[in-house]
Structure formats: structure tokens, C-alpha cells
Design a protein around this motif. Structure first.
Motif: not given
Length: 842
Positions: A418-422
Motif C-alpha cells: 500500500r505504501d509503495g509504488d503503484l
């Protein structure tokens, strides 16, 4: 307005009606504007639509939307009717939470030395995710023209919707910019699905490589013999080109041995170079420049080589470009190798979904099927700060699961995604993979657990990325439809009829048309000045927003006419003239019934509408069809007659639209008879239960195919009394209850018993419940059923503990109640005490 409008023309009632029509028109324009600005994901298109919509809502000849730069100042403007310089003058006006000025010259920074460019000004800020995006300015220089409070409210509502539309557009733009190679892979797959499998995707790959690398020239070399593979390939041919010199380089042949491109093809490794071993006319003879050469290899099969060259004076390619273009080449090659139908099923599931949750569930199940996975989790993290206590929404396909029951390491891995790159797939452990993508309300993480612990290959990751991109775009599309539906439903319920009905009434409404679920059926319950109550049910021709907007106008006209003259026939005559002049209103049907709640007298008239059904307490049924005439707007000055009936105690009258009873290949009379039979058989049910039972009992297989309104009234209406816990309230409460029991036609001896029992209950509530809390309230509710009366006496105090030993000298009130009533129940809780009394009518 012409004289033909009668009561509607001129005077206070005419002005009120004009205001209603104006409000309705403004609401219709606002809904249309909101739908328009939310229907496109391109930011530039969206901001231009916002400006156009604001002008339409306010009637302003000049408009500008100022957009803030990172420094907080206005970096650019989108203007209509004015130039950028004038817009910047407006941007100098401090607006705070919004500003409406009748004369801009009286407001800083304009003074005697700085002339105001306009007279009236309306300025509304646009806030996106709690940050200032900019401001919307509307100006007018016409003499006497000022912006009204209603126009300000409409533009503020537009600004709120604009913030959501801008947020969606920016989110889409960020996703597109941060994942260019994923977008390119989706385009290649689309070309495979719809174009020429030999040249279409190849040309697209070259065009995208040129664009991604910001290059001057790109070429694609493929084996001269398409059937050849690996060591069997001896010659490469330039088959596709993009950029400069495209026509000069096409068709050039390059040997595998002794050439830079051949070496890259054989080694399978990309290369940055500024010189080529083998000259390629039209590519290597145009001057020294930096180039990247990368192979297209999938499943150990060499599909070709891409060479991308920059302009002579551009900076040379660095390692970042090598990674960018190399990744793109690998994924593009894999997309070419994928069978051309593996994502068709996902597309179908997304296209067929009506809600975001439905789309997400279907997508999770389809992904599980594609990978034959043990389980696929779709976890939605809403926007906003996340804490350790945040429980996201989760859909599980395959093995059932809930978020809190997942292993700690899985929850941690999903949260990290969730907190990383899409759109960046991750496979930390064999047999698992995950990817984060944009969700309409936050971030969605898809987590796949394979049936075995095999590695998640590059092909798997490419396919997951492509499908995740499709899923994100599909969810955004479904969400937009959801938002449009909610807006349409808000409009529908705003003009459909009152939500709070007087005692004794209940209503059910169901729209059949998708996806917006609005229609032309309506109802109204109007308290008239003489104490009577008007009931109206109508049906405009058609479905959807067009029918709903016509319906709103006709309903408003009917209400205004009844206020002017509380006569059903007179109201229908006025609506005839109105419908004849309003496009789409002809053939509208309506029934109006005016009720005297004290006597039960009902005066009614119908314009082409199914007859109301009157069901007496004994189950006898009467159709109120004595005043049936043709639909509205068909003939001028058509005679409208009235019918009269007195409702007996315990009787129920039912008004409805034809969607409730009309069925294909069955006479309408048969459907009405079936409805009457069902109502008569359930007449002893509470009114809300009766309404639910009718809607359920008459619903055909597959649901209602037309809009449905069902309006019921049972006579007499329930009695509702609320008063302070004072002994002085006993006499007036007793008088009101006696009058109501007389209207309910209760036998005199039963009436006296009810009055005594109710008096004991109220006295106990005052004496015991509020002995130490005189600031509370006591309420009495009485409802007439078919053969009995139900009374509820409630206090907000605290009686003594019912488990305590009784006082032999007191407390005989409960015994009296039980002796006189058919049934008595008493409930104690922290909010007070409730006594239910049941008494037979005779």
C-alpha cells in the motif's frame, strides 16, 4: 404568463411557482454540470468543463479558473471571455472561503488608482484533498446585474464536485506518468486483441519506445525468416520505424554476425552505444549520437531488436534510461507472446459490474482462475492517515479469510505494498505476489497466493501489471457511474416526494431503469390550509433523468395548484394546461385524493391513472373509479369530475402507479384485482409491514420492470401526544385520547376501559417514572388496527426496581390495566419505561 394559466399566473402564487420552476431548472443544470465535469479523466478537459459549467449555472459572461503553483500563487488560468492579464487582476482579490461582491470597486485591491475591470464578482475556492487547487472567478459588467445567493450556492456545489473531478483526473495523470511502460503494455495488448498481429503491435512498440526515451529515431529489426529461432537466425531486417528518416531505413538488412544489433540479439542483453559495428543506412550515417539497443525476448524466443537513438545534441542515455527502456522491452516482448485472450474475461467482468464492490469481487475471482491460485485477496485502504488499528475492507476469492485472521507477515506485506509504488508487482516469497493500484477511494492491494510455491515469473508479473492497470481503470469507470447514480438519486429524492410523512401514511418507491435508477413516477402528501391532507400519485411517460426532470415540474405544479384551490378536479384542470405546454408532460397520469382526517371523507379525481383501492376493516374492497378521466395535456378544457367516499375506521386506502400491477400479456384489471386481494388478506398488519408485503408479494420474477410508487393511508391516523410529567396534563391527554377513540369507532364501553387503563399508565409514568426527574417527558401513541387498538405509553424517567417487594398500599395501577386490557406488557431500560396496552374494538 398567459391568462390560460389561471391560478398560476400572476400574484403571490404565480411568483412562488416561478421560483419553484427556477429552482428546478437550476437543480437540473447543476446535475448536468456535475455529470459533465466528472465524465472525463483528462485534467485539461476537466478544468475547461468546470469553467463552462460555472458560466451556465451563474449566467456570467466572464469566467476564469486560477490554478495554484507549488509556491501557492496562481501559476495559470483557464479563461472564458477575458484574457489572462485580466484574470490575474481578479486573482489579486482576497477571497478567503468565498466572495460575492455587488461592486468589486469597493473591495481591495481596487481603489481610485486601480480601476476595477468588472462590476459584480463571485469567487469560490476549490480545495482538493485539503490543499488549495485554485479558485473559480465569475464576473459581470452589465448594469444592475448582481449574483444571487442561489447562484452562489449552485457554484459552491459545483466547486465541491469539481474538486472530486480534479482529484480523479490528477490521480489518473500521476498513475499514467509513473507507470508509462505499464500503459504501453496495455496498448500493445489492445493492439494484439484488435489489430494486425504481424505489424500493428510492432509499430506500436516502436512508437512507444521513441516516446518513452524522448528519442529522435527508433527502429525494430526482426528475423528475416519469421519461423527462424535462435541460432537459425542469420539476418535481421528493419521492419518498423518511427521518427526521422523512417522511409530511408525501412527494409535495411543487418547480419547477425559482426553487427551490434545481432550481438544484442544473441546475448539477450541491452546495450548503450554511440557507434554501430555494421552501418545501417538512414540510422548510423546521420551523425554521432547516443543510442540504446535492446532485445525483445519472451520464453527464450528472440522476437527482434529495438534500437532507439537520440538527437545529436541531446544528453547521452544514462543508466536510468537503460532501465526504463529495457524494462519496457522485456514486458513488451512478453505481452506480444501472451495469448491474445487471457485478459478478455477480466474486461467482461468489469464491463458488467454495476458497483465498485461487485467489480472487485468479480475481478478477484477471475484473477484466482487465471493463476489457478489457492486464494486472491483484494484489500482496499481508504485515503487518510493509516494507523495500526485501521481495518481495511477485504474481498477474498477462494479460501475464505478476514483481515484480522491473516498471518502477521501477510498483513505486513500487504500494508507495505500500500505504501509503495503503484502498479509495481512484488514477489517476496515463492508462491505469492502482490501489486498496488489506484482505487476510487484510496489504494487497492491485490495479493495472490498460488496453489504451489513456484516462483512468480517475469511473465506472471507482466500479466499481473497489465491486468492491474485494466482493473484500476475499470474500477474508476464503475465509480464514476456510481457517483452519477448517487447524484441522480439525490435529485430524484429531492423532487420525488416528502421523506417525512404525517402519521397514518407510508410510502414505497422503486425505480426500474438502470444505471441511474431514476424515473417519472412520483408521490406527494400535502398539508392544506384548511386542515385537510392531499395525496397525489403520478406517472410521467418514460424513464431516466429526462422523465425525472419532467416529473419534478409536474409535481411542483400540482402542489402549487392545490395550495391555491384544494379541489382535485380543479388541480387536474390546471395541470392539463401546464402539461400541454411542457415538452414530455403530455400523457402524464395522476390521481389526487383530498382527505379530511377528522371524518375520513375522501374527495378524489383521476387523470388516466389506475384507481385507488379502498380496503375496509372487514376485508371488503372497493375501487375508487367514479372520477376516472383521460390523461393530462391531451385536450384543452377537458371536464374533470370528482368522487367522494367516507373511510370507515380501520380502512386503508392505497394509491399506486401501474408498475406495481401491470404485467405483460395480462389485463391491467387482473393485476389490480391481485393487488386488492393481497392487501385485503394482510389488512391486519402494521402499515409499514403491509407496504413491504405488497412490494414483495407483487414483485415479478426478475424484479419490477417499471418504476413503482405505493402510497398507503390507514384511517384514523395514529395519535401522538408528548407532554411534560405533570399531573395537570392528565385531563387534556384523556380528552385527546377520547376524541381519537371516537373517530376510531371503538365501542363506548371499550372506550371507557381504555381511558381508565391509559390513565393509570400515564399517572404511573408521572408519579413513579419522574418522581426524581421532573424535566423528562411522557408520550402516548395510539394506533388503530383491524379489530383492536394498540397504545404505547413511554416515559424517560426511572421506576423503582421491579424486583423489589410490592408496596401493599400502592401499585394497584398495573393490576387495573391488566384487568381491563386484552394484553399488557411493560419494559424497563436505562432510557425509561414503555407500557404496551392492547384493547379490542368491540
Amino acid at each position: 404568463m398567459t391568462d390560460d394559466w389561471g391560478e398560476l399566473g400572476g400574484g403571490p402564487r404565480g411568483a412562488a411557482f416561478d421560483d419553484l420552476v427556477a429552482d428546478r431548472d437550476q437543480m437540473r443544470r447543476l446535475v448536468r454540470a456535475i455529470v459533465a465535469i466528472g465524465s472525463h479523466l483528462d485534467l485539461d478537459v476537466t478544468v475547461h468543463r468546470i469553467v463552462d459549467a460555472a458560466q451556465e449555472l451563474s449566467g456570467a459572461p466572464y469566467a476564469a479558473l486560477g490554478m495554484c503553483s507549488p509556491e501557492g500563487t496562481f501559476g495559470s488560468f483557464v479563461c472564458s471571455g477575458i484574457d489572462d492579464e485580466t484574470a490575474r487582476l481578479l486573482g489579486d482579490v482576497p477571497l478567503g472561503a468565498g466572495l460575492r461582491l455587488d461592486d468589486i470597486a469597493t473591495h481591495p485591491p481596487f481603489d481610485a488608482t486601480r480601476a476595477a475591470p468588472f462590476k459584480a464578482l463571485l469567487a469560490i475556492p476549490i480545495v482538493v484533498r485539503e490543499a488549495n487547487f485554485g479558485a473559480l472567478y465569475l464576473a459581470d459588467d452589465r448594469p444592475g446585474r448582481v449574483f444571487t445567493a442561489a447562484e452562489e450556492s449552485a457554484v459552491r456545489a459545483l466547486a465541491t464536485a469539481a474538486a472530486a473531478a480534479i482529484d480523479n483526473a490528477r490521480l489518473f495523470e500521476r498513475e499514467r506518468e509513473s507507470a508509462k511502460w505499464t500503459k504501453a503494455s496495455r496498448e500493445i495488448t489492445t493492439a494484439l486483441l484488435s489489430g494486425d498481429p504481424q505489424t500493428g503491435p510492432l509499430q506500436l512498440i516502436v512508437n512507444l519506445a521513441l516516446d518513452l526515451a524522448d528519442a529522435e529515431q527508433a527502429i525494430l529489426l526482426v528475423p528475416r525468416e519469421p519461423e527462424s529461432h535462435g541460432a537459425d537466425v542469420d539476418t535481421l531486417v528493419v521492419s518498423v520505424t518511427a521518427g526521422r528518416y523512417a522511409s530511408e531505413v525501412i527494409g535495411r538488412e543487418v547480419p547477425m554476425g559482426g553487427s551490434t544489433t545481432g550481438g544484442v540479439a544473441r546475448r539477450g542483453l541491452p546495450l548503450i552505444t554511440d557507434s554501430f559495428q555494421y552501418p545501417i543506412e538512414g540510422f548510423t550515417d546521420v551523425g554521432e549520437r547516443s543510442a540504446i539497443v535492446m532485445p525483445l525476448i519472451a520464453d527464450d524466443v528472440m522476437l527482434g531488436v529495438i534500437a532507439v537513438a537520440r538527437r545529436p545534441h541531446q544528453p547521452p542515455f544514462g543508466e536510468d534510461y537503460l532501465d526504463l527502456v529495457s524494462d519496457f522491452a522485456r514486458h513488451a516482448a512478453l505481452a506480444l507472446a501472451l495469448t491474445a485472450g487471457r485478459d478478455n474475461a477480466l474486461n467482461r467482468e468489469l464491463a458488467g459490474a454495476d458497483t465498485v464492490d461487485e467489480a472487485l469481487g468479480a475481478a478477484a475471482e477471475e484473477l484466482r482462475r487465471l493463476w489457478r491460485a489457492r486464494r486472491v485477496l483484494a484489500v482496499t485502504f481508504p485515503n487518510g492517515p493509516a494507523t495500526t488499528e485501521t481495518v481495511p475492507r477485504m474481498v477474498s476469492a477462494g479460501a475464505e479469510a478476514c483481515w484480522l485472521d491473516l498471518p502477521t507477515d501477510v498483513r505486513r506485506a500487504v500494508a507495505d505494498l500500500r505504501d509503495g509504488d503503484l502498479l509495481s508487482p512484488t514477489s517476496v516469497h515463492p508462491g505469492t505476489a502482490g501489486i498496488a493500484l489506484a482505487h476510487p477511494v484510496g489504494v487497492l492491494v491485490v495479493w495472490i497466493e498460488l496453489a504451489d510455491e513456484r516462483p512468480f515469473t517475469l511473465e506472471d508479473q507482466t500479466l499481473l501489471t497489465v491486468l492491474a492497470g485494466r482493473l484500476s481503470a475499470g474500477l474508476q469507470r464503475v465509480h464514476r457511474v456510481d457517483q452519477q447514480r448517487e447524484t441522480a438519486l439525490a435529485l430524484q429524492h429531492a423532487i420525488l416526494g416528502p421523506a417525512d410523512l404525517p402519521p397514518g401514511f407510508t410510502v414505497r418507491y422503486q425505480a426500474a431503469s438502470a444505471p441511474l435508477e431514476v424515473g417519472g413516477d412520483w408521490y406527494d402528501v400535502v398539508d392544506l390550509d384548511d386542515g385537510r391532507i392531499a395525496m397525489i400519485v403520478g406517472d410521467c411517460v418514460g424513464h431516466g433523468l429526462a422523465a425525472a426532470t419532467v416529473m419534478g415540474q409536474v409535481r411542483s405544479a400540482c402542489r402549487a395548484l392545490l395550495f391555491g384551490n384544494p379541489s382535485p378536479s380543479a388541480a387536474l384542470r390546471g395541470m392539463d394546461r401546464f402539461a400541454a405546454r411542457l415538452s414530455g408532460a403530455q400523457c402524464t397520469t395522476a390521481v389526487i385524493a383530498v382527505l379530511d382526517p377528522s371524518t375520513g371523507e375522501l374527495v378524489y379525481a383521476s387523470a388516466g391513472h389506475p384507481p385507488p383501492i379502498l380496503v375496509a376493516a372487514d376485508g371488503s374492497v372497493r375501487l375508487l373509479d367514479d372520477a376516472h378521466t383521460i390523461a393530462l395535456g391531451l385536450r384543452a378544457d377537458w371536464s374533470r369530475r370528482e368522487g367522494r367516499v367516507t373511510m370507515p375506521a380501520g380502512a386503508t386506502v392505497v394509491l399506486y402507479t401501474d408498475g406495481l400491477v401491470e404485467r405483460r400479456r395480462l389485463p391491467l384489471e387482473q393485476g389490480i384485482a391481485g393487488a386488492a386481494e393481497l392487501i385485503a388478506g394482510s389488512r391486519d398488519a402494521a402499515l409499514d409491514d403491509l407496504a413491504d408485503g405488497v412490494m414483495t408479494g407483487l414483485e415479478p420474477d426478475g424484479g419490477y420492470q417499471d418504476d413503482v410508487v405505493l402510497l398507503l393511508y390507514r384511517h384514523p391516523a395514529p395519535l401522538r401526544l408528548t407532554f411534560p410529567p405533570d399531573a395537570g396534563q392528565l385531563a387534556p391527554a384523556r380528552a385527546a385520547l377520547r376524541a381519537w377513540l371516537t373517530t376510531a369507532r371503538m365501542a363506548p364501553e371499550r372506550t371507557m376501559e381504555v381511558l381508565v387503563a391509559a390513565g393509570e399508565a400515564v399517572a404511573n409514568a408521572i408519579e413513579h417514572g419522574h418522581r426524581h426527574s421532573p424535566d423528562g417527558t411522557v408520550s402516548v401513541a395510539a394506533t388503530a388496527m383491524v379489530d383492536h387498538v394498540h397504545l404505547v405509553i413511554t416515559d424517560t424517567g426511572a421506576w423503582k426496581d421491579p424486583q423489589q417487594p410490592p408496596d401493599v398500599h400502592r401499585g394497584r395501577g398495573i393490576g387495573i390495566m391488566r384487568a381491563l386490557m386484552q394484553d399488557v406488557t411493560i419494559a424497563y431500560d436505562s432510557s425509561g419505561t414503555t407500557i404496551h396496552l392492547y384493547a379490542r374494538m368491540a
